[in-house]
Design a protein around this motif. Structure first.
Motif, PDB file in Angstrom:
ATOM      1  N   GLY A 181     -17.007  -0.596  -7.576  1.00  0.00           N
ATOM      2  CA  GLY A 181     -16.653   0.048  -6.424  1.00  0.00           C
ATOM      3  C   GLY A 181     -17.119  -0.545  -5.102  1.00  0.00           C
ATOM      4  N   GLU A 182     -18.373  -0.527  -5.086  1.00  0.00           N
ATOM      5  CA  GLU A 182     -19.065  -0.854  -3.856  1.00  0.00           C
ATOM      6  C   GLU A 182     -18.362  -2.169  -3.190  1.00  0.00           C
ATOM      7  OE1 GLU A 182     -23.103  -0.834  -4.709  1.00  0.00           O
ATOM      8  OE2 GLU A 182     -23.493   1.462  -4.315  1.00  0.00           O
ATOM      9  N   ALA A 183     -18.346  -3.242  -4.032  1.00  0.00           N
ATOM     10  CA  ALA A 183     -17.700  -4.602  -3.971  1.00  0.00           C
ATOM     11  C   ALA A 183     -16.427  -4.627  -3.291  1.00  0.00           C
ATOM     12  CB  ALA A 183     -17.966  -5.591  -5.227  1.00  0.00           C
ATOM     13  N   LEU A 184     -15.557  -3.738  -4.061  1.00  0.00           N
ATOM     14  CA  LEU A 184     -14.208  -3.503  -3.863  1.00  0.00           C
ATOM     15  C   LEU A 184     -14.050  -2.765  -2.398  1.00  0.00           C
ATOM     16  CD1 LEU A 184     -12.866  -2.297  -7.261  1.00  0.00           C
ATOM     17  CD2 LEU A 184     -12.157  -4.700  -5.925  1.00  0.00           C
ATOM     18  N   ALA A 185     -14.913  -1.796  -2.256  1.00  0.00           N
ATOM     19  CA  ALA A 185     -14.915  -0.945  -0.835  1.00  0.00           C
ATOM     20  C   ALA A 185     -15.430  -2.078   0.331  1.00  0.00           C
ATOM     21  CB  ALA A 185     -15.768   0.102  -0.663  1.00  0.00           C
ATOM     22  N   GLN A 186     -16.435  -3.025   0.397  1.00  0.00           N
ATOM     23  CA  GLN A 186     -16.521  -3.962   1.160  1.00  0.00           C
ATOM     24  C   GLN A 186     -15.488  -4.856   1.604  1.00  0.00           C
ATOM     25  OE1 GLN A 186     -20.448  -5.681  -0.130  1.00  0.00           O
ATOM     26  NE2 GLN A 186     -21.749  -4.040   0.031  1.00  0.00           N
ATOM     27  N   ALA A 187     -14.735  -5.128   0.309  1.00  0.00           N
ATOM     28  CA  ALA A 187     -13.650  -6.206   0.460  1.00  0.00           C
ATOM     29  C   ALA A 187     -12.513  -5.529   1.227  1.00  0.00           C
ATOM     30  CB  ALA A 187     -13.385  -6.821  -0.678  1.00  0.00           C
ATOM     31  N   GLY A 188     -12.412  -4.211   1.304  1.00  0.00           N
ATOM     32  CA  GLY A 188     -11.202  -3.568   2.037  1.00  0.00           C
ATOM     33  C   GLY A 188     -10.468  -2.779   1.067  1.00  0.00           C
ATOM     34  N   TYR A 189     -10.772  -2.653  -0.043  1.00  0.00           N
ATOM     35  CA  TYR A 189      -9.991  -1.923  -0.999  1.00  0.00           C
ATOM     36  C   TYR A 189     -10.296  -0.515  -1.057  1.00  0.00           C
ATOM     37  CZ  TYR A 189      -8.662  -6.117  -3.651  1.00  0.00           C
ATOM     38  OH  TYR A 189      -7.750  -7.186  -3.901  1.00  0.00           O
ATOM     39  N   PRO A 190      -9.078   0.405  -0.560  1.00  0.00           N
ATOM     40  CA  PRO A 190      -9.476   1.819  -0.569  1.00  0.00           C
ATOM     41  C   PRO A 190      -9.703   2.374  -1.790  1.00  0.00           C
ATOM     42  CG  PRO A 190      -7.053   1.419  -0.224  1.00  0.00           C
ATOM     43  CD  PRO A 190      -7.770   0.090  -0.222  1.00  0.00           C
ATOM     44  N   SER A 191     -10.164   3.802  -1.811  1.00  0.00           N
ATOM     45  CA  SER A 191     -10.554   4.305  -2.960  1.00  0.00           C
ATOM     46  C   SER A 191      -9.285   5.184  -3.371  1.00  0.00           C
ATOM     47  CB  SER A 191     -11.689   5.174  -3.090  1.00  0.00           C
ATOM     48  OG  SER A 191     -11.696   6.102  -2.072  1.00  0.00           O
ATOM     49  N   LYS A 192      -8.647   5.562  -2.297  1.00  0.00           N
ATOM     50  CA  LYS A 192      -7.416   6.460  -2.443  1.00  0.00           C
ATOM     51  C   LYS A 192      -6.662   6.088  -1.217  1.00  0.00           C
ATOM     52  CE  LYS A 192      -8.472   9.407  -5.876  1.00  0.00           C
ATOM     53  NZ  LYS A 192      -7.924   9.373  -7.103  1.00  0.00           N
ATOM     54  N   ALA A 193      -5.264   6.426  -1.400  1.00  0.00           N
ATOM     55  CA  ALA A 193      -4.385   6.131  -0.314  1.00  0.00           C
ATOM     56  C   ALA A 193      -4.623   7.053   0.925  1.00  0.00           C
ATOM     57  CB  ALA A 193      -2.806   6.467  -0.706  1.00  0.00           C
ATOM     58  N   ASP A 194      -4.638   6.573   2.022  1.00  0.00           N
ATOM     59  CA  ASP A 194      -4.927   7.350   3.139  1.00  0.00           C
ATOM     60  C   ASP A 194      -3.661   8.220   3.713  1.00  0.00           C
ATOM     61  OD1 ASP A 194      -5.548   8.274   5.920  1.00  0.00           O
ATOM     62  OD2 ASP A 194      -5.902   6.231   6.689  1.00  0.00           O
ATOM     63  N   PRO A 195      -3.729   9.549   3.445  1.00  0.00           N
ATOM     64  CA  PRO A 195      -2.549  10.254   3.855  1.00  0.00           C
ATOM     65  C   PRO A 195      -2.082  10.010   5.268  1.00  0.00           C
ATOM     66  CG  PRO A 195      -4.309  11.588   3.069  1.00  0.00           C
ATOM     67  CD  PRO A 195      -5.068  10.117   3.325  1.00  0.00           C
ATOM     68  N   ALA A 196      -2.840   9.453   6.251  1.00  0.00           N
ATOM     69  CA  ALA A 196      -2.303   9.251   7.452  1.00  0.00           C
ATOM     70  C   ALA A 196      -1.588   7.972   7.522  1.00  0.00           C
ATOM     71  CB  ALA A 196      -3.411   9.105   8.577  1.00  0.00           C
ATOM     72  N   ARG A 197      -1.315   7.104   6.550  1.00  0.00           N
ATOM     73  CA  ARG A 197      -0.838   5.792   6.790  1.00  0.00           C
ATOM     74  C   ARG A 197       0.282   5.836   5.616  1.00  0.00           C
ATOM     75  NH1 ARG A 197      -4.215   0.439   6.803  1.00  0.00           N
ATOM     76  NH2 ARG A 197      -2.239  -0.044   7.234  1.00  0.00           N
ATOM     77  N   ILE A 198       0.578   6.756   4.993  1.00  0.00           N
ATOM     78  CA  ILE A 198       1.707   6.999   3.931  1.00  0.00           C
ATOM     79  C   ILE A 198       2.973   7.021   4.767  1.00  0.00           C
ATOM     80  CG2 ILE A 198       2.796   8.334   2.010  1.00  0.00           C
ATOM     81  CD1 ILE A 198      -0.267   9.266   1.389  1.00  0.00           C
ATOM     82  N   ASP A 199       3.856   6.210   4.508  1.00  0.00           N
ATOM     83  CA  ASP A 199       5.050   6.175   4.961  1.00  0.00           C
ATOM     84  C   ASP A 199       6.021   6.894   4.236  1.00  0.00           C
ATOM     85  OD1 ASP A 199       7.524   5.434   6.217  1.00  0.00           O
ATOM     86  OD2 ASP A 199       7.395   3.432   6.150  1.00  0.00           O
ATOM     87  N   ARG A 200       6.108   8.144   4.650  1.00  0.00           N
ATOM     88  CA  ARG A 200       6.918   9.151   3.617  1.00  0.00           C
ATOM     89  C   ARG A 200       8.330   8.913   3.692  1.00  0.00           C
ATOM     90  NH1 ARG A 200       2.094  11.173   4.860  1.00  0.00           N
ATOM     91  NH2 ARG A 200       1.241  12.741   3.480  1.00  0.00           N
ATOM     92  N   VAL A 201       8.776   8.534   4.732  1.00  0.00           N
ATOM     93  CA  VAL A 201      10.079   8.343   5.111  1.00  0.00           C
ATOM     94  C   VAL A 201      10.660   7.051   4.105  1.00  0.00           C
ATOM     95  CG1 VAL A 201      12.103   7.551   6.661  1.00  0.00           C
ATOM     96  CG2 VAL A 201      10.170   9.271   7.368  1.00  0.00           C
ATOM     97  N   SER A 202       9.999   6.100   4.146  1.00  0.00           N
ATOM     98  CA  SER A 202      10.329   4.970   3.389  1.00  0.00           C
ATOM     99  C   SER A 202      10.246   5.164   1.961  1.00  0.00           C
ATOM    100  CB  SER A 202       9.407   3.748   3.474  1.00  0.00           C
ATOM    101  OG  SER A 202       9.689   3.234   5.166  1.00  0.00           O
ATOM    102  N   ILE A 203       9.121   5.915   1.333  1.00  0.00           N
ATOM    103  CA  ILE A 203       9.299   6.447  -0.078  1.00  0.00           C
ATOM    104  C   ILE A 203      10.407   7.185  -0.338  1.00  0.00           C
ATOM    105  CG2 ILE A 203       7.670   7.816  -1.891  1.00  0.00           C
ATOM    106  CD1 ILE A 203       5.226   6.915  -0.238  1.00  0.00           C
TER     107      ILE A 203
END
Length: 551
Positions: free
Chosen positions: A429-451
């Motif tokens: 988990g730590e290595a993935l986080a350092q590489a830019g992998y999010p633990s969860k989807a960021d609610p602010a960046r969810i494109d709800r209209v497209s989904i």
């Protein structure tokens, strides 16, 4: 309800109903069917919570797969219900099945809400669950055929696709209703209370809809077509034997299965149900947000079931269904990929720019995740470190590639220039986080209209097949065996080919280490069924449903 005059000529078209009488027939049929679909889907929507309390808690992944397996059991048993209630419907009448199936479904649903937990009852908890799922499967197996036949045997041929399309919409409406009830229940209590006991309330609350359904269905008259056949002594002596013991009818059953309903089931449960699991497990969007997006998308998309039923009355049913099958086969990878990009752009970007590698000897069996391991928690596959690493990554929505093993290491993960030897969830988990992998989807960046737009598109693709199929099957089979002959291929297609989608797709994703790996199943099925349907399916005609051709 039905001012239908008796006719001595069995090929005569039933008397035309007024629009008011049509509405009465359609509403009476759809209300009970909507309730049964609600009951059936409420389990699937809450499978994640139920896996935590009704199954052994030592392996969450296996418990989830077992809960999805119990979901599949209810689907697999449906063809037996189709034969049982098909026999009753062809021998005793359409109406009796309405009351019987709705009582069975409602009673089983209520009891699921009262099941003891694994902590208090041990293995008895999931054994009772499987028993109730069997009862639900039998009930749904008898429900659908009766509903579409009842409507079709009342309406005029040129409106058959339109009016049976309202039966088709009840499956999505039942799913929407189940999600709405769950969201309201969750909003009324804490997350901890819902996890422990609140999940039971949607099951218990269904008793209200059960009472309404029984009241509405008790007021129904018998189908006019069945009534005339009974008066004219044209009922089949043994509809099961006539359906499966005579090649001319069995041939139609097999053609309907391999040319339409198997693909219909796979498409429906991918675009209407597996997508819910994908958005939560792979895209890592919270359950509440997923439910909200699904409700919006499905509500907007649901009228397409009636639209394509109506369109099939105008242009024909076969080629409209075939177009839907090929659209599914060709479009699912793109649509699910677009869902990932819209729902979790950080995850999609990280997998593109900073891929994950698993260093292991994949050809030596150390990474095999057998089907038995998906069902039996004690299987040795679960102890393999490579399998544990695969499940960890897929559960985070992360794809990976195999790389050459590192000296002295049975397993290692590399990402962003960092290598973690062995399997350690925290270190991964730590290595993935350092590489830019999010633990969860960021609610602010969810494109709800497209989904929502993608969900509407998926619903429309499903509706191209599912909207016309009821009228098509009614027209394909003669009235004396229609209930049995129609119900069996429908429920093999929906119950087995479709019902297995959530379990098989989840398993394939975990076994392959690719979050899109589960799409292999519906894509292959819909492609094969589309080809066979083009070659084998006859073009049915919108003729009087009393017509008993020498098929």
């Amino acid at each position: 309800m039905g001012a239908i005059a008796n006719q001595s000529n069995y090929e005569a078209e039933p008397a035309t109903l007024t629009r008011r009488e049509e509405r009465q027939v359609v509403v009476a049929s759809t209300v009970g069917t909507l309730f049964e679909w609600y009951d059936f889907f409420i389990y699937g929507s809450l499978a994640v919570f139920m896996s935590q309390v009704l199954f052994p808690p030592d392996n969450p992944t296996v418990s989830l797969l077992a809960a999805l397996g119990a979901l599949a059991v209810g689907f697999i048993i449906r063809p037996i219900g189709a034969v049982l209630f098909g026999y009753l419907g062809d021998k005793l009448g359409r109406k009796i099945t309405f009351l019987t199936t709705v009582v069975m479904m409602g009673g089983a649903t209520l009891l699921i809400g009262c099941l003891p937990t694994y902590e208090t009852a041990g293995h008895l908890s999931w054994i009772l669950l499987l028993t109730l799922r069997v009862i639900q499967g039998l009930a749904v197996g008898g429900e659908y055929g009766g509903a579409v036949i009842y409507v079709a045997e009342h309406c005029e041929p040129k409106r058959r696709g339109l009016l049976t399309g309202w039966i088709q919409i009840t499956s999505s409406a039942g799913l929407i209703l189940s999600l709405v009830v769950i969201l309201i229940t969750q909003a009324s209590m804490s997350a901890e209370d819902f996890r422990h006991w609140g999940w039971r309330l949607p099951f218990i609350l269904s008793i209200v809809m059960l009472a309404i359904s029984i009241y509405v269905r008790a007021k129904l008259n018998e189908s006019p077509v069945f009534t005339r056949m009974k008066q004219q002594k044209r009922l089949s002596r043994n509809p099961v034997k006539e359906t499966f013991g005579q090649w001319r009818s069995l041939r139609l059953v097999l053609i309907a299965l391999v040319g339409a309903t198997a693909g219909m089931g796979s498409t429906y449960f991918t675009g209407q149900f597996y997508v819910m699991i994908f958005l939560q497990q792979a895209v890592q969007i919270s359950q509440a947000t997923v439910y909200q997006l699904l409700i919006i998308g499905f509500v907007i998309g649901a009228p397409t079931f009636v639209l394509f039923g109506w369109l099939s009355d105008r242009i024909g049913r076969k080629w409209l269904m075939m177009a839907g099958l090929f659209a599914s086969a060709l479009g699912y990878h793109a649509m699910f990929g677009a869902l990932l990009s819209a729902g979790n752009p950080a995850l999609a970007e990280a997998m593109k720019t900073t891929p994950v590698s698993i260093h292991a000897d994949a050809s030596g069996g150390s990474c095999d995740f057998g089907l038995q391991a998906a069902l039996v928690s004690a299987h040795s596959d679960h102890k393999k470190v490579c399998v544990q690493a695969k499940k960890f990554l897929v559960s985070k929505g992360i794809n990976f590639e195999y790389a050459a093993p590192l000296p002295g290491q049975p397993i290692a993960m590399s990402v962003g220039g960092v290598t973690v030897n062995g399997f350690d969830a925290k270190a991964y988990g730590e290595a993935l986080a350092q590489a830019g992998y999010p633990s969860k989807a960021d609610p602010a960046r969810i494109d709800r209209v497209s989904i929502v737009a993608i969900l509407i598109l998926m619903t429309a693709v499903v509706a191209m097949i599912y909207g016309p199929v009821a009228a098509y099957l009614v027209e394909l089979f003669p009235p004396r065996i229609r209930y049995t002959a129609l119900s069996f291929p429908y429920h093999i297609g929906a119950g087995i080919f479709g019902g297995l989608v959530p379990f098989v797709a989840t398993y394939l994703s975990q076994a392959s280490g690719n979050i899109f790996g589960g799409l292999m199943y519906p894509v292959v099925v819909t492609a094969i069924v589309g080809v066979l349907g083009c070659l084998l399916l006859p073009n049915t005609r919108a003729e009087a449903v009393d017509h008993d051709p020498s098929y």
